[in-house]
Design an enzyme around this catalytic site. Structure first.
Site, PDB file in Angstrom:
ATOM      1  N   ASN A 275     -15.849  25.288  34.684  1.00  0.00           N
ATOM      2  CA  ASN A 275     -16.943  24.406  35.123  1.00  0.00           C
ATOM      3  C   ASN A 275     -16.402  23.105  35.699  1.00  0.00           C
ATOM      4  OD1 ASN A 275     -19.812  25.440  34.588  1.00  0.00           O
ATOM      5  ND2 ASN A 275     -18.719  26.052  32.730  1.00  0.00           N
TER       6      ASN A 275
ATOM      7  N   ARG B 110     -14.681  12.502  11.797  1.00  0.00           N
ATOM      8  CA  ARG B 110     -15.320  12.659  13.092  1.00  0.00           C
ATOM      9  C   ARG B 110     -15.570  11.294  13.739  1.00  0.00           C
ATOM     10  NH1 ARG B 110     -17.621  17.535  14.877  1.00  0.00           N
ATOM     11  NH2 ARG B 110     -17.440  18.640  12.945  1.00  0.00           N
TER      12      ARG B 110
ATOM     13  N   MET C 113     -15.864  21.265  22.845  1.00  0.00           N
ATOM     14  CA  MET C 113     -16.268  21.990  21.632  1.00  0.00           C
ATOM     15  C   MET C 113     -16.315  21.140  20.360  1.00  0.00           C
ATOM     16  SD  MET C 113     -17.197  24.812  22.809  1.00  0.00           S
ATOM     17  CE  MET C 113     -17.586  25.570  21.236  1.00  0.00           C
TER      18      MET C 113
ATOM     19  N   ILE D   7     -18.524  18.475  18.130  1.00  0.00           N
ATOM     20  CA  ILE D   7     -19.823  17.820  17.950  1.00  0.00           C
ATOM     21  C   ILE D   7     -19.606  16.303  17.939  1.00  0.00           C
ATOM     22  CG2 ILE D   7     -21.745  17.484  16.351  1.00  0.00           C
ATOM     23  CD1 ILE D   7     -21.217  20.394  15.397  1.00  0.00           C
TER      24      ILE D   7
ATOM     25  N   ASN E 233     -24.494  18.125  29.220  1.00  0.00           N
ATOM     26  CA  ASN E 233     -23.774  19.274  28.676  1.00  0.00           C
ATOM     27  C   ASN E 233     -24.305  20.545  29.334  1.00  0.00           C
ATOM     28  OD1 ASN E 233     -22.139  20.869  26.868  1.00  0.00           O
ATOM     29  ND2 ASN E 233     -23.999  21.299  25.681  1.00  0.00           N
TER      30      ASN E 233
ATOM     31  N   HIS F 183     -24.789  24.549  28.430  1.00  0.00           N
ATOM     32  CA  HIS F 183     -24.800  25.424  27.261  1.00  0.00           C
ATOM     33  C   HIS F 183     -25.184  26.833  27.704  1.00  0.00           C
ATOM     34  CE1 HIS F 183     -25.318  26.668  23.112  1.00  0.00           C
ATOM     35  NE2 HIS F 183     -26.445  27.238  23.494  1.00  0.00           N
TER      36      HIS F 183
ATOM     37  N   SER G 270     -28.139  26.489  30.422  1.00  0.00           N
ATOM     38  CA  SER G 270     -28.956  25.278  30.504  1.00  0.00           C
ATOM     39  C   SER G 270     -28.053  24.077  30.694  1.00  0.00           C
ATOM     40  CB  SER G 270     -29.712  25.045  29.190  1.00  0.00           C
ATOM     41  OG  SER G 270     -30.432  26.178  28.783  1.00  0.00           O
TER      42      SER G 270
ATOM     43  N   GLU H 199     -29.283  15.430  18.478  1.00  0.00           N
ATOM     44  CA  GLU H 199     -29.587  16.778  17.998  1.00  0.00           C
ATOM     45  C   GLU H 199     -28.769  17.782  18.800  1.00  0.00           C
ATOM     46  OE1 GLU H 199     -33.342  19.840  17.804  1.00  0.00           O
ATOM     47  OE2 GLU H 199     -33.671  17.797  18.515  1.00  0.00           O
ATOM     48  N   LEU H 200     -27.940  18.544  18.133  1.00  0.00           N
ATOM     49  CA  LEU H 200     -27.018  19.451  18.797  1.00  0.00           C
ATOM     50  C   LEU H 200     -27.751  20.444  19.699  1.00  0.00           C
ATOM     51  CD1 LEU H 200     -23.993  20.099  18.865  1.00  0.00           C
ATOM     52  CD2 LEU H 200     -24.430  21.788  17.092  1.00  0.00           C
ATOM     53  N   ASP H 201     -27.370  20.463  20.967  1.00  0.00           N
ATOM     54  CA  ASP H 201     -28.016  21.332  21.964  1.00  0.00           C
ATOM     55  C   ASP H 201     -29.524  21.111  22.023  1.00  0.00           C
ATOM     56  OD1 ASP H 201     -25.586  22.511  22.696  1.00  0.00           O
ATOM     57  OD2 ASP H 201     -25.747  24.042  21.148  1.00  0.00           O
TER      58      ASP H 201
ATOM     59  N   GLU I 250     -23.311  29.248  36.185  1.00  0.00           N
ATOM     60  CA  GLU I 250     -22.969  27.908  35.686  1.00  0.00           C
ATOM     61  C   GLU I 250     -22.244  27.113  36.765  1.00  0.00           C
ATOM     62  OE1 GLU I 250     -20.829  27.932  31.983  1.00  0.00           O
ATOM     63  OE2 GLU I 250     -22.320  29.166  30.972  1.00  0.00           O
TER      64      GLU I 250
END
Ligand code: NHR
Ligand code: GAR
Length: 218
Positions: free
Chosen positions: A18, A67, A92, A94, A109, A111, A138, A145-147, A176
């Site tokens: 990508n 993190r 990859m 979070i 992002n 996905h 997408s 909020e993840l994805d 993509e």
């Protein structure tokens, strides 16, 4: 007045196909890729960036005890480039709330599912197992909020009865590579923004499934 292209920093963790599509399209678009940052050394995406004479940095998350510390160090790497846009392309890790807020409204992002269906990982096999007839990719604004951030566009394909997860992955990857540069250029052209956790295109709120990119490219 002098034209100022949108400055983009891309975060990767792997192959970088990508990233390649975004770099290839940049010469005919309103953005420049200023830097590529990977949390993994020795990934092919870094070679792609070097071949395109783009600055690269590696920040190995395993060298950090939390993190939040990793995310702070990542910010320190990114901010000197003063990006207008941060692009996650197969990244990859979070990202924690403070990081996401710092770049709110300017992080994208991609996905590999038709969000809100199948957030998380292993999306292709899960779509097959669920008996879905369509699958896809997408592009969304990143939120805490993840994805779960607002969807900007969907690219859809049919799932064939014979499809394996890998066949599906390969066909979606081709979509993509068209979809992501298109959305990055919409943002770079000032047509796309995030307001109140909604994606806005040309001053109109997009539906929860965003632009149907497959319709646009028929
Ligand atoms: N961060 C936030 N806050 N919000 C999003 O929407 C994000 C994000 C960070 C990455 C990409 C995402 C995807 O497209 C993304 C979206 C990694 C994981 C994950 O579980 C989940 C989703 C995504 C990326 N990562 C593991 C972790 O502990 C590590 C997995 C690995 O290293 O292989 O971070 O799907
Ligand atoms: C892409 O298919 C992207 O949708 C997916 O990983 C691939 C990265 O490929 N992203 C995620 O699964 C995020 N969790 P690339 O490195 O060749 O661009």
């Amino acid at each position: 007045m002098e034209f100022k292209p949108c400055k983009v920093v891309v975060l990767i963790s792997g192959n970088g196909s990508n990233l390649q599509a975004i770099v290839d399209a940049s010469c005919t678009s309103n953005y420049v890729v200023e830097a590529v940052i990977s949390n993994k050394a020795d990934v092919f995406g870094l070679q792609r960036a070097e071949s395109a004479n783009i600055k690269t940095q590696i920040l190995d998350h395993r060298n950090f005890s939390s993190r939040v510390e990793f995310d702070l160090a990542l910010r320190k790497l990114i901010d000197p480039y003063q990006p207008d846009l941060l692009v996650l392309a197969g990244f990859m890790r979070i990202l924690s709330a403070d990081f996401v807020q710092h770049y709110a409204g300017r992080t994208l992002n991609i996905h590999p599912s038709l969000l809100p269906k199948f957030p998380g990982i292993n999306t292709h096999q899960r779509a097959i197992d669920a008996g879905e007839s369509k699958h896809g990719a997408s592009v969304h604004f990143v939120s805490e909020e993840l994805d779960g951030g607002p969807v900007i566009a969907h690219a859809k394909i049919d799932i064939l009865a014979t499809d394996s997860a890998n066949e599906l992955r390969a066909r979606i990857a081709l979509k993509e590579h068209q979809l992501y540069p298109f959305v990055v250029d919409l943002f770079a052209s000032g047509r796309l923004e995030m307001l109140n956790n909604k994606a806005i295109l040309d001053s109109e709120i997009l539906s929860s499934t965003g632009i149907d990119f497959s319709e646009l490219t028929k």
